[in-house]
Motif scaffolding. Structure first.
Motif, short mmCIF file in Angstrom:
data_model
loop_
_atom_site.label_atom_id
_atom_site.label_comp_id
_atom_site.label_asym_id
_atom_site.label_seq_id
_atom_site.Cartn_x
_atom_site.Cartn_y
_atom_site.Cartn_z
N UNK A 124 0.80 -1.08 0.10
CA UNK A 124 0.07 -0.09 0.01
C UNK A 124 0.78 1.22 0.00
N UNK A 125 2.13 1.27 0.33
CA UNK A 125 2.87 2.68 0.34
C UNK A 125 3.14 2.94 -0.97
N UNK A 126 3.41 2.42 -1.99
CA UNK A 126 3.54 3.02 -3.45
C UNK A 126 2.91 2.12 -4.54
N UNK A 127 2.16 1.25 -4.29
CA UNK A 127 1.16 0.44 -5.19
C UNK A 127 2.07 -0.70 -5.71
N UNK A 128 2.88 -1.24 -4.92
CA UNK A 128 3.78 -2.50 -5.81
C UNK A 128 2.87 -3.68 -5.66
N UNK A 129 3.12 -4.45 -6.43
CA UNK A 129 2.11 -5.56 -6.86
C UNK A 129 3.26 -6.76 -7.09
N UNK A 130 2.74 -7.88 -6.17
CA UNK A 130 3.68 -9.04 -6.48
C UNK A 130 2.83 -10.45 -6.85
N UNK A 131 3.32 -11.17 -7.68
CA UNK A 131 2.42 -12.73 -7.82
C UNK A 131 2.77 -13.54 -6.44
N UNK A 132 1.39 -13.96 -6.23
CA UNK A 132 1.40 -14.77 -4.78
C UNK A 132 1.84 -16.13 -4.88
N UNK A 133 1.94 -16.50 -6.30
CA UNK A 133 2.55 -17.80 -6.33
C UNK A 133 4.22 -18.05 -6.29
N UNK A 134 4.71 -16.99 -6.84
CA UNK A 134 6.26 -16.96 -7.14
C UNK A 134 6.74 -15.75 -6.39
N UNK A 135 6.13 -14.75 -5.81
CA UNK A 135 6.74 -13.50 -4.97
C UNK A 135 7.39 -12.63 -6.27
N UNK A 136 7.26 -12.70 -7.36
CA UNK A 136 7.87 -11.97 -8.54
C UNK A 136 7.16 -10.51 -8.39
N UNK A 137 7.80 -9.49 -8.70
CA UNK A 137 7.42 -8.07 -8.75
C UNK A 137 6.62 -8.02 -10.00
N UNK A 138 5.34 -7.63 -9.94
CA UNK A 138 4.49 -7.54 -11.21
C UNK A 138 4.34 -6.19 -11.74
N UNK A 139 4.00 -5.16 -10.75
CA UNK A 139 3.78 -4.12 -11.08
C UNK A 139 4.30 -2.99 -10.04
#
Length: 163
Positions: A124-139
């Motif tokens: 929520x700090x800067x809108x970072x999004x990660x994939x819940x299966x791999x933990x990869x940064x998505x957006x």
């Protein structure tokens, strides 16, 4: 008359000794105050500089976390826990798979949360999004993926270890 010069000499000697004692006392007092002041300034600086090394040593000492009863976590939900000194999350996906990831955003170290309805891990700090299966940064701004841990389901508990 011979007694008078001896008395004057004794008085002068007493005054000189008293002045030297006062000077020594004042010098010691100022030195003690200076040492206290240096300690008051130096100790917080030492704590500030030593904390990252201490945290790294504490984090390196932890190799696994045992979560008793976590196997009863319903599919599609998550459980926040501490892996050493840092927050982590255990996700039980709807397909029955388990994933354990660090819960610290790689952008500015905010704590992330799992949002199962949108199938993402969100900062929520800067809108970072990660994939819940791999933990990869998505957006968003996160530069690296989340830390991934190995998960092993055992009798009534889940063991999370460093991958």
């Amino acid at each position: 008359m011979p007694d008078v010069p001896a008395t004057e000499h004794t008085l002068e000697q007493t005054e000189v000794t008293t002045d030297a004692t006062r000077r020594t006392f004042v010098a010691l007092g100022i030195g003690a105050l200076g040492a206290c002041y240096a300690g008051l300034i130096g100790y917080p600086v030492y704590q500030y500089l030593a904390t990252p090394a201490r945290k790294a040593a504490a984090q390196g000492a932890v190799t696994q976390a045992v979560l008793d009863g976590a196997d009863k976590l319903p599919p599609g939900s998550s459980l926040m826990f501490k892996f050493g000194t840092t927050p982590a999350m255990l996700i039980h996906h709807r397909d029955g798979s388990w994933v354990a990831l660090g819960a610290v955003c790689t952008h500015l170290a905010c704590t992330v949360s799992y949002e199962p309805e949108q199938s993402r891990i969100y900062c929520a700090c800067h809108g970072g999004v990660y994939d819940p299966k791999t933990g990869q940064n998505v957006a968003g701004p996160p530069p690296k993926p989340l830390t991934r841990y190995s998960v092993e389901v055992q009798d009534g508990r889940i063991v999370v270890t460093k991958a």
